[in-house]
Design an enzyme around this catalytic site. Structure first.
Site, PDB file in Angstrom:
ATOM      1  N   HIS A 422       0.823  -1.212   0.000  1.00  0.00           N
ATOM      2  CA  HIS A 422       0.000   0.000   0.000  1.00  0.00           C
ATOM      3  C   HIS A 422       0.856   1.261   0.000  1.00  0.00           C
ATOM      4  CE1 HIS A 422      -3.685   1.982  -0.070  1.00  0.00           C
ATOM      5  NE2 HIS A 422      -4.318   1.422   0.960  1.00  0.00           N
ATOM      6  N   ASP A 426      -2.211   2.194  -4.670  1.00  0.00           N
ATOM      7  CA  ASP A 426      -3.470   2.600  -4.025  1.00  0.00           C
ATOM      8  C   ASP A 426      -4.499   1.477  -4.146  1.00  0.00           C
ATOM      9  OD1 ASP A 426      -2.345   5.054  -3.427  1.00  0.00           O
ATOM     10  OD2 ASP A 426      -3.062   5.984  -5.289  1.00  0.00           O
TER      11      ASP A 426
END
Length: 451
Positions: A422, A426
């Site tokens: 992450h 995204d």
């Protein structure tokens, strides 16, 4: 010989017992000669002195000559012919290995490219081969020792002669009964063509760990087994991935009806033409390659404070082996056909299971696919393979009721999971990336049309 006629300024000589030649004697004999006026007495003293001192003189004068002419030459030849066997470069970021097996023992003759020993590294087991032929003199490391790259592990005598190979004489088969009945000798048999020598078989490796002993009912025994270097390295890398990456997993499901129908229809023709079986991995690799080109951030990596974007797709395929999980890499999968993918996966998988996978086969990789469905897995969350930023997890195909329009049908379904970092990817990009794979697998025509 009239010794008294020899001038005292010259060196004296004595009559040799062989051939009548003269040899030089030390100056002490000259002093003995000129002290006495009696030539006969001097001669007797000289003979007696020479007989007594000959062993001493021989010991003093002969060894340097012999060492120079024979012993030194032999030792020098032996010293110059003895060469060390050095641990070669084992690949990127690998600096040492563990000796798990000595294939050749001491006093064994080694041919060129023969396997000397097997080293186990953090990634793969490596066969150490001899670059020259000779006699293996000694081992400089024992099994279980850790050796570094560039260290000497054995001594090889390259001047030793190869052992003579004795060929067994062919057995003559006679048929006396047939000869008696026919009354004539049997016709001469045609000379059989000598088959070409078979290539040397690769040495069997002890790198494969022994299976865990099965506990007997009612026993409370505990067995401790040392972890292999590969297993320790896998554990270290997986834990580092958890500590470093901000891992998150998204899931989806794929209807496998179309791809299964294509496989059932064309698998025989595919096998006849290409000699390889048509599986599901080729569809997922091709779909992932197309998705990686469309989503470059999933194909990227973090390097310090920079992001490295790639214009190519090198997909690692997780393969389970007895020594641990390895991930050989398929290069430039965006340009590969279904046949190219299936053939490469089969070749790398066989090398990995046979313990012959090379380090070069596992270097790099921008994305990983792990297929737990071959073991019947329903769902799971794979762990990222650093420095990659995403991994796709395939699972088993099970028939489930699904809603198709306004009706419920039984379809073969597969759960898929995408674990991503992450920090770089995204959530929206990860979901769209997985949906792109789902689209390509459910409708393989979109791969051909580049949709």
């Amino acid at each position: 010989i009239p010794f008294f006629r020899v001038p005292p300024t010259q060196r004296l000589f004595k009559l040799s017992s062989s051939g009548g030649r003269c040899k030089k004697q030390p100056p002490i004999i000259a002093s003995m000669l000129f002290r006495s006026r009696n030539v006969l007495a001097s001669a007797r003293r000289i003979v007696g002195f020479v007989r007594q001192t000959r062993p001493i003189m021989t010991a003093r004068r002969t060894p340097p000559l012999l060492m120079r002419n024979a012993t030194v030459g032999c030792l020098q030849r032996r010293q110059f012919s003895t060469e060390p066997i050095i641990v070669p470069d084992l690949g990127d970021s690998i600096t040492e290995g563990t000796v798990v097996e000595w294939v050749k023992g001491t006093q064994d003759y080694v041919n060129v490219d023969d396997v000397i020993c097997v080293l186990e590294t953090d990634k793969v087991s490596v066969d150490i081969r001899s670059e020259k032929a000779g006699l293996l003199l000694e081992h400089l490391a024992e099994e279980g020792d850790t050796v570094e790259v560039g260290a000497e592990i054995a001594k090889l005598d390259t001047a030793a002669d190869a052992p003579a190979q004795t060929e067994a004489a062919p057995k003559e088969t006679s048929t006396p009964v047939a000869e008696e009945k026919s009354g004539s000798p049997p016709p001469a048999a045609a000379p059989a063509s000598t088959p070409p020598p078979s290539p040397p078989k690769p040495a069997a490796s002890k790198a494969t760990p022994e299976p865990a002993p099965k506990p007997s009912p009612g026993s409370r025994e505990e067995n401790r087994v040392a972890m292999t270097r590969m297993r320790m390295r896998i554990a270290e890398r997986l834990k580092d991935a958890q500590n470093t990456a901000a891992m998150l997993t998204t899931f989806n499901e794929i209807d496998m009806s179309n791809i299964m129908a294509i496989r059932s229809k064309y698998k025989d023709q595919f096998l006849d033409k290409h000699g390889a079986k048509l599986g599901f991995m080729s569809a997922f690799v091709a779909a992932s390659s197309k998705a990686l080109i469309n989503f470059p951030q999933v194909n990227a990596a973090i390097d310090g404070k920079e992001i490295v974007y790639r214009s190519y797709a090198d997909i690692s395929v997780a393969v389970a082996t007895p020594t641990g999980l390895v991930t050989p890499v398929l290069r430039n999968t965006e340009n590969m056909s279904f046949y190219d993918i299936e053939a490469e996966i089969a070749a790398l998988g066989k090398k990995a299971r046979d313990g012959k996978i090379a380090i070069e086969d596992m270097l790099g990789g921008t994305f990983t696919i792990s297929n737990g469905g071959v073991y019947g897995s329903l769902m799971g969350t794979p762990i990222i393979n650093p420095p990659q930023t995403a991994i796709l997890g395939m699972h088993g195909i099970f028939k489930r009721p699904v809603a198709i329009g306004d009706s419920v049908e039984i379809r073969p379904m597969m759960y898929v999971a995408l674990t991503y970092d992450h920090r770089l990817i995204d959530g929206s990009d990860a979901v769209l990336f997985l949906r792109k794979i789902k689209q390509h697998v459910e409708d393989p025509v979109t791969i051909l049309l580049d949709l």
